[in-house]
Design a protein around this motif. Structure first.
Motif, PDB file in Angstrom:
ATOM      1  N   GLY A 384      22.146   5.831  39.242  1.00  0.00           N
ATOM      2  CA  GLY A 384      20.875   5.294  38.773  1.00  0.00           C
ATOM      3  C   GLY A 384      19.660   5.644  39.605  1.00  0.00           C
ATOM      4  O   GLY A 384      18.530   5.439  39.162  1.00  0.00           O
ATOM      5  N   TYR A 385      19.841   6.181  40.820  1.00  0.00           N
ATOM      6  CA  TYR A 385      18.698   6.503  41.671  1.00  0.00           C
ATOM      7  C   TYR A 385      18.139   7.890  41.343  1.00  0.00           C
ATOM      8  O   TYR A 385      18.883   8.782  40.918  1.00  0.00           O
ATOM      9  N   PRO A 386      16.830   8.105  41.594  1.00  0.00           N
ATOM     10  CA  PRO A 386      16.261   9.452  41.417  1.00  0.00           C
ATOM     11  C   PRO A 386      16.963  10.510  42.264  1.00  0.00           C
ATOM     12  O   PRO A 386      16.956  11.691  41.907  1.00  0.00           O
ATOM     13  N   SER A 387      17.571  10.097  43.374  1.00  0.00           N
ATOM     14  CA  SER A 387      18.255  11.060  44.243  1.00  0.00           C
ATOM     15  C   SER A 387      19.354  11.815  43.519  1.00  0.00           C
ATOM     16  O   SER A 387      19.682  12.952  43.878  1.00  0.00           O
ATOM     17  N   PHE A 388      19.925  11.228  42.480  1.00  0.00           N
ATOM     18  CA  PHE A 388      21.031  11.877  41.783  1.00  0.00           C
ATOM     19  C   PHE A 388      20.587  13.131  41.035  1.00  0.00           C
ATOM     20  O   PHE A 388      21.392  14.032  40.811  1.00  0.00           O
ATOM     21  N   TRP A 389      19.325  13.196  40.632  1.00  0.00           N
ATOM     22  CA  TRP A 389      18.854  14.433  39.988  1.00  0.00           C
ATOM     23  C   TRP A 389      17.892  15.212  40.871  1.00  0.00           C
ATOM     24  O   TRP A 389      17.799  16.442  40.773  1.00  0.00           O
ATOM     25  N   GLN A 390      17.188  14.529  41.767  1.00  0.00           N
ATOM     26  CA  GLN A 390      16.238  15.221  42.628  1.00  0.00           C
ATOM     27  C   GLN A 390      16.922  16.113  43.659  1.00  0.00           C
ATOM     28  O   GLN A 390      16.538  17.272  43.853  1.00  0.00           O
ATOM     29  N   ILE A 391      17.935  15.574  44.332  1.00  0.00           N
ATOM     30  CA  ILE A 391      18.558  16.311  45.437  1.00  0.00           C
ATOM     31  C   ILE A 391      19.254  17.586  44.974  1.00  0.00           C
ATOM     32  O   ILE A 391      19.058  18.652  45.576  1.00  0.00           O
ATOM     33  N   PRO A 392      20.060  17.561  43.904  1.00  0.00           N
ATOM     34  CA  PRO A 392      20.656  18.830  43.458  1.00  0.00           C
ATOM     35  C   PRO A 392      19.607  19.892  43.103  1.00  0.00           C
ATOM     36  O   PRO A 392      19.808  21.083  43.369  1.00  0.00           O
ATOM     37  N   LYS A 393      18.480  19.469  42.527  1.00  0.00           N
ATOM     38  CA  LYS A 393      17.427  20.435  42.187  1.00  0.00           C
ATOM     39  C   LYS A 393      16.813  21.031  43.447  1.00  0.00           C
ATOM     40  O   LYS A 393      16.568  22.245  43.528  1.00  0.00           O
ATOM     41  N   ILE A 394      16.547  20.196  44.430  1.00  0.00           N
ATOM     42  CA  ILE A 394      15.960  20.669  45.688  1.00  0.00           C
ATOM     43  C   ILE A 394      16.909  21.636  46.391  1.00  0.00           C
ATOM     44  O   ILE A 394      16.502  22.696  46.877  1.00  0.00           O
ATOM     45  N   VAL A 395      18.190  21.269  46.456  1.00  0.00           N
ATOM     46  CA  VAL A 395      19.176  22.107  47.135  1.00  0.00           C
ATOM     47  C   VAL A 395      19.287  23.470  46.450  1.00  0.00           C
ATOM     48  O   VAL A 395      19.330  24.517  47.113  1.00  0.00           O
ATOM     49  N   LYS A 396      19.328  23.462  45.147  1.00  0.00           N
ATOM     50  CA  LYS A 396      19.435  24.731  44.404  1.00  0.00           C
ATOM     51  C   LYS A 396      18.224  25.615  44.665  1.00  0.00           C
ATOM     52  O   LYS A 396      18.342  26.841  44.843  1.00  0.00           O
ATOM     53  N   LEU A 397      17.049  25.022  44.722  1.00  0.00           N
ATOM     54  CA  LEU A 397      15.815  25.784  44.917  1.00  0.00           C
ATOM     55  C   LEU A 397      15.698  26.322  46.340  1.00  0.00           C
ATOM     56  O   LEU A 397      15.254  27.461  46.552  1.00  0.00           O
ATOM     57  N   LEU A 398      16.125  25.531  47.328  1.00  0.00           N
ATOM     58  CA  LEU A 398      15.885  25.884  48.730  1.00  0.00           C
ATOM     59  C   LEU A 398      17.125  26.391  49.465  1.00  0.00           C
ATOM     60  O   LEU A 398      17.049  26.669  50.660  1.00  0.00           O
ATOM     61  N   ARG A 399      18.227  26.538  48.770  1.00  0.00           N
ATOM     62  CA  ARG A 399      19.451  26.983  49.425  1.00  0.00           C
ATOM     63  C   ARG A 399      19.278  28.294  50.206  1.00  0.00           C
ATOM     64  O   ARG A 399      19.853  28.457  51.292  1.00  0.00           O
ATOM     65  N   PRO A 400      18.501  29.279  49.709  1.00  0.00           N
ATOM     66  CA  PRO A 400      18.344  30.527  50.483  1.00  0.00           C
ATOM     67  C   PRO A 400      17.811  30.304  51.893  1.00  0.00           C
ATOM     68  O   PRO A 400      18.163  31.046  52.819  1.00  0.00           O
ATOM     69  N   PHE A 401      16.977  29.274  52.079  1.00  0.00           N
ATOM     70  CA  PHE A 401      16.406  29.035  53.411  1.00  0.00           C
ATOM     71  C   PHE A 401      17.446  28.483  54.385  1.00  0.00           C
ATOM     72  O   PHE A 401      17.268  28.584  55.598  1.00  0.00           O
ATOM     73  N   ALA A 402      18.534  27.862  53.848  1.00  0.00           N
ATOM     74  CA  ALA A 402      19.567  27.315  54.721  1.00  0.00           C
ATOM     75  C   ALA A 402      20.270  28.421  55.501  1.00  0.00           C
ATOM     76  O   ALA A 402      20.799  28.182  56.593  1.00  0.00           O
TER      77      ALA A 402
END
Length: 600
Positions: A384-402
């Motif tokens: 139910g938290y926004p983290s459930f959809w926000q975090i996967p999107k952020i990770v997918k977008l920024l994974r190259p920087f990791a």
């Protein structure tokens, strides 16, 4: 729900148990158990158990604790509720066990005699348990699957002391109170002290889902009976494709079963009712079980009247819809001022939250209740938290920087002095942390970022605390082996937010008013049902939960935008009267500013 305590002097060098010390520890927790108090000591005074009782099941003296077996072998002090105790009792009776009470506590004694530590996976409930085995000369401590009930201990290498509250151990006067950098830094990072740490080096929390056994030779064995990550990783046998109706039916059956078990009590049970899906669904399901009279209660605040944050109107609609005995309790600035000092005293460990829990528990107590159901845990379980959809999107977008950490560190170093004047300092760490789940979650839930801490704390303390916490490594370990994005977030929210913040706040706030709060959405059987559905690609949502009651929720609730339950705490803190002393005013203003900062 009660308060337990004990002391075990397990080496020859240790002094025997001081009765006065154990009494100070026990009676510091009088609000946890105003209905009775008990003490038990071994003949050689090397072991002492204590208990404060809040009578919920078997209100007679037969339920008094510490409780002992007839032969004097086992002695228990127990805090919590075992919701499947009737099923376990029937099984034990078939095996020849004879009971002297109708309590769930006695079930633990007989079950431990037969199965020892192997009994723990069979328990369904919330619990902290201490059992002394006179035959084996050993002390057994255990804490429930999710850490609903607290259990703290202080072990100096000769003697172990344990209790349901940190402040109770402090009241005994025999524990190391050296400040713990990890606990202090952890509070500034998260807004609560992350387990197993506390504010003190000498006191630790027994991890959820574990037991600790200590014998008279000082040998210690810690065992895990519930591993959240293994549970989330286990996929089980493949199942056939389910229809949406079949998914809903399985979810409904698990929810009703949990609610039915959580209603077991020898005193009236109520429901904390807001306008949200979690509590309204619980009220509907509680009525569905056949409960004749259901008490519900809601908090109202003048500051929110006429806004979407006013819970009272929709809660009244729900109460009318299901025919509950409903009451609305209005909390004013004056109430907050009158209870401010007691609220801080009741807070066992520092927290930036819990004000709402404190006042709704106060309302339940004033309504004559000893037990109330809370919707806590629904967001963690059902995404139910926004983290459930926000975090996967952020990770997918920024994974190259990791893969190029120098870029993220460089960006943070350059941008921090600029960004902190315009927006949240978290943005400076986006490239550094956002490319993996543990880092992105830290950005989402973290309060202060580590590079900010030297501005508010001693730099050496920050360095020591950060190194001890190993925050990112600890977060990563919580999702190691979990390959489903929803379950990754569920693991992080369950351990880092629900356990360290929500459950702990619910405990101290309810105990301040001698009230037992139960969480049907934090239930091991319901948890396993939902995890199985997620693994078979039938992940249930909060909307599925809300659609499950046989008598549907009112449309006004189903169509309401999620807002969360808010309390005007910041305004109240800033408006505290001038008759507070300088230190109190400084603390209140600092807390208000912290809440404001944390909410940005």
């Amino acid at each position: 729900m009660c308060g337990l305590a004990g002391v075990f002097a397990y080496t020859n060098e240790a002094s025997s148990v001081d009765c006065e010390e154990l009494l100070r520890i026990r009676d510091n927790m009088i609000n946890r158990g105003p209905d009775g108090a008990g003490l038990w000591f071994s003949e050689n005074k090397r072991v002492g158990l204590a208990h404060r009782r809040l009578a919920i099941i078997d209100l007679t003296d037969a339920g008094h604790q510490p409780m002992s077996t007839a032969d004097g072998r086992l002695h228990v002090s127990f805090n919590g509720e075992i919701y499947n105790y009737l099923e376990l009792r029937a099984e034990l009776e078939r095996k020849g066990c004879v009971f002297q009470s109708h309590s769930d506590t006695e079930v633990l004694l007989h079950l431990y005699r037969l199965e020892g530590t192997a009994m723990l996976p069979r328990l369904r409930g919330m619990f902290a348990i201490a059992i002394w085995d006179e035959q084996d000369k050993s002390l057994f401590l255990a804490r429930d699957h999710f850490g609903i009930k607290p259990l703290y201990y202080a072990d100096n290498g000769n003697t172990i002391r344990f209790a349901s509250q940190v402040k109770a151990l402090l009241a005994g006067g025999q524990v190391d109170t050296t400040p713990d950098p990890a606990g202090l830094v952890g509070f500034f990072l998260w807004g609560s002290v992350p387990e197993p740490y506390t504010r003190y080096k000498g006191i630790r929390a027994l991890p959820a889902g574990t037991s600790l056994t200590i014998d008279a030779a000082g040998r210690k064995k810690q065992q895990t009976f519930f591993d959240l990550i293994k549970e989330l990783s286990f996929k089980g046998a493949a199942s056939n494709k389910l229809t949406s109706d079949e998914v809903l039916e399985q979810l409904h059956a698990a929810l009703v079963d949990s609610v039915r078990h959580h209603l077991i009590a020898d005193v009236p049970v109520g429901v904390f009712l807001s306008a949200g899906l979690d509590s309204t669904t619980l009220a509907a399901l509680a009525k569905e079980t056949g409960l004749v009279e259901l008490h519900t209660m809601t908090l109202g605040f003048n500051e929110f009247k006429g806004t979407e944050n006013d819970e009272t109107l929709l809660a009244q609609i729900v109460a009318n819809h299901y025919g509950t005995k409903h009451s609305t309790h209005w909390v004013q600035q004056e109430d907050f001022e009158a209870h401010f000092e007691n609220l801080l005293r009741s807070m066992d460990q520092p927290s930036i939250d819990g004000v709402n829990s404190y006042f709704v528990c106060k309302a339940a107590k004033e309504a004559g209740l000893k037990v109330a159901l809370s919707g806590l845990g629904g967001d963690e379980l059902l995404g139910g938290y926004p983290s459930f959809w926000q975090i996967p999107k952020i990770v997918k977008l920024l994974r190259p920087f990791a893969a190029i950490p120098q870029v993220g560190v460089g960006f943070r170093f350059i941008s921090t002095p600029i960004l902190k004047h315009f927006t949240s300092p978290k943005w400076a760490g986006l490239l550094e942390f956002g490319g993996n789940y543990e880092g992105a979650y830290f950005l989402r839930r973290g309060i202060y970022m580590p590079w900010e801490l030297p501005e508010v704390l001693d730099s050496n303390l920050v360095r020591e605390g950060w190194q001890e916490l190993k925050t990112l490594r600890s977060l990563a370990s919580m999702i190691d082996g979990v390959d489903n994005s929803r379950l990754k977030i569920s693991a992080l929210e369950t351990v880092w937010y629900m356990r360290n913040q929500l459950l702990r706040d619910a405990d101290w706030a309810s105990m301040a008013h001698s009230l037992e709060v139960r969480m049907p959405l934090v239930d091991i059987e319901l948890f396993r049902t939902v995890v199985r559905l997620v693994h078979t690609h039938h992940a249930p949502s909060k909307q599925n939960m809300a659609a499950s009651p046989r008598m549907p929720l009112p449309d006004e609730v189903l169509k309401r935008r999620k807002t969360g339950f808010l309390v005007p705490t910041q305004k109240w803190l800033m408006d505290l009267p001038h008759n507070l002393d300088k230190q109190q005013k400084y603390g209140a203003r600092a807390l208000a500013n912290t809440i404001y900062t944390f909410s940005k």
